[in-house]
Design a protein around this motif. Structure first.
Motif, PDB file in Angstrom:
ATOM      1  N   GLU A  45       0.787  -1.281   0.013  1.00 58.66           N
ATOM      2  CA  GLU A  45      -0.047   0.041   0.134  1.00 58.66           C
ATOM      3  C   GLU A  45       0.907   1.256   0.048  1.00 58.66           C
ATOM      4  N   LEU A  46       2.250   1.054   0.134  1.00 60.93           N
ATOM      5  CA  LEU A  46       2.992   2.248   0.291  1.00 60.93           C
ATOM      6  C   LEU A  46       3.450   2.658  -1.304  1.00 60.93           C
ATOM      7  N   ASP A  47       2.959   3.951  -1.531  1.00 63.04           N
ATOM      8  CA  ASP A  47       3.204   4.550  -2.824  1.00 63.04           C
ATOM      9  C   ASP A  47       4.640   5.264  -2.846  1.00 63.04           C
ATOM     10  N   GLU A  48       5.100   5.837  -3.946  1.00 61.99           N
ATOM     11  CA  GLU A  48       6.427   6.462  -4.082  1.00 61.99           C
ATOM     12  C   GLU A  48       6.293   7.731  -3.196  1.00 61.99           C
ATOM     13  N   LYS A  49       5.137   8.439  -3.038  1.00 61.02           N
ATOM     14  CA  LYS A  49       5.074   9.587  -2.239  1.00 61.02           C
ATOM     15  C   LYS A  49       5.234   9.304  -0.748  1.00 61.02           C
ATOM     16  N   SER A  50       4.607   8.190  -0.342  1.00 55.33           N
ATOM     17  CA  SER A  50       4.852   7.927   1.185  1.00 55.33           C
ATOM     18  C   SER A  50       6.151   7.377   1.219  1.00 55.33           C
ATOM     19  N   VAL A  51       6.938   6.552   0.219  1.00 52.72           N
ATOM     20  CA  VAL A  51       8.361   6.340   0.703  1.00 52.72           C
ATOM     21  C   VAL A  51       9.058   7.547   0.707  1.00 52.72           C
ATOM     22  N   ARG A  52       8.661   8.565  -0.045  1.00 54.16           N
ATOM     23  CA  ARG A  52       9.602   9.736  -0.042  1.00 54.16           C
ATOM     24  C   ARG A  52       9.331  10.470   1.270  1.00 54.16           C
ATOM     25  N   ALA A  53       8.097  10.343   1.891  1.00 56.00           N
ATOM     26  CA  ALA A  53       7.915  10.954   3.075  1.00 56.00           C
ATOM     27  C   ALA A  53       8.618  10.193   4.195  1.00 56.00           C
TER      28      ALA A  53
END
Length: 353
Positions: free
Chosen positions: A92-100
């Motif tokens: 469920e982790l998208d690229e934006k969440s990973v960057r955050a």
């Protein structure tokens, strides 16, 4: 573990056994207890809580708990446990969440702490680099700390503070088990202590001097060789004479011949003990130590066995260069029998050397 969290968990589990409360409910109540006061937001409490939630399978509770307090600057984010909990929802982790996540870890200066987690290593590529940096720092700190302690050891040695040096060596052995440098320092310390014991036991005014032996006469050597050959021939044909021949060879200081002659004789208690003495004279220390172990078992019922074998063992150990152990064995022998003159004399000889 935090004492507060430990007591809370114990209390809730006890209630659970009485009220049929499952682990999920225990986790929820534990989080509520922590959130009831900002004073509970200590690193120990949060870490202990996170560990419990992970081990009890309540990863979602931990994720929600951290997200609720993410904006609180005084809240210590348990990064390694948070990442472990998030790994259960990695799809469920998208690229934006990973960057955050990466930004949050870097802003918090928690790269080293976050790298302790093996979770999400495929999702967050930076974790590999952080982990390598952490290992390098640990190794560097390991070497620096070792160097500082060794410097401290030298200072204690220079000041002749024996007990403090011994204590520091024990600490070093616990911190760096198997380290060759530490092992060498320990052996050197034992060696110096052994020599110190000898110097205290040996009167200064009575040194033991080594005799100057003149070379043996060639004709005498040749005659001795002929005699030994004759003894071997007679021992081979008449084994009953072998033991007497071995004693004669021993008295003539032809120890290897004495050992060889004993092989023709039937084994007896007298022969076994005599053979140990001959092995010592032949400087076959390893073989002597092996035979001593067997003799101790065979003659365990005889009270003198301990003293005789200890005396020979100490000499064999000294011959092998294990001087500290040899002195310890001899000291133990003298502690059990203070008037053992041979042992006391031998310690004096070693001190003179």
């Amino acid at each position: 573990m935090s004492t507060y969290i430990e007591l809370e968990i114990q209390n809730l589990l006890n209630q659970g056994s009485d009220q049929n409360i499952d682990l999920a409910e225990v986790a929820t109540r534990l989080v509520s207890s922590i959130e009831s006061s900002p004073d509970h937001f200590t690193l120990d409490n949060i870490t202990a809580l996170s560990r419990f939630l992970i081990q009890s399978g309540n990863e979602l509770v931990l994720v929600e708990f951290v997200l609720r307090h993410l904006e609180n600057e005084s809240f210590p984010i348990p990064w390694p446990y948070f990442l472990e909990a998030l790994s259960a929802f990695s799809e469920e982790l998208d690229e934006k969440s990973v960057r955050a996540l990466i930004d949050g870890i870097e802003e918090d200066g928690a790269q080293e702490e976050a790298s302790r987690s093996l979770a999400l290593r495929q999702t967050i590529q930076s974790l590999g680099e952080w982990r390598s940096n952490r290992k390098y720092k640990i190794h560097k700190d390991y070497l620096n700390n070792k160097r500082l302690l060794l410097d401290q050891l030298i200072t204690l040695r220079t000041q002749q503070l024996y007990e403090q040096e011994k204590s520091l060596l024990a600490r070093l052995q616990k911190l760096y088990p198997g380290d060759s440098d530490i092992r060498r320092e320990v052996n050197e310390h034992k060696q110096r202590y052994a020599l110190e014991i000898l110097s205290r036991r040996t009167p200064r005014s009575r040194g033991v001097k080594t005799e100057d032996f003149s070379p043996k006469d060639p004709e005498t050597e040749q005659a001795l060789q002929v005699l030994m050959q004759s003894m071997h021939e007679h021992a081979e044909t008449d084994p009953s004479m072998a033991f007497d021949f071995a004693i004669a060879a021993y008295m003539l200081e032809s120890y290897e011949d004495a050992l060889s002659l004993l092989s023709f004789s039937d084994e007896s208690e007298t022969l076994i003990w005599f053979r140990l003495e001959v092995l010592l004279k032949c400087r076959r220390f390893v073989e002597l130590l092996t035979d001593l172990a067997k003799v101790e078992v065979v003659f365990a019922h005889e009270p003198e066995t301990f003293f005789a074998t200890a005396y020979l063992r100490a000499q064999a150990l000294w011959g092998l260069g294990q001087k500290h152990t040899a002195i310890e064995v001899m000291e133990g022998l003298l502690a059990a029998r203070p008037h053992y003159r041979a042992a006391s004399a031998l310690l004096s000889i070693w001190g003179g050397q």
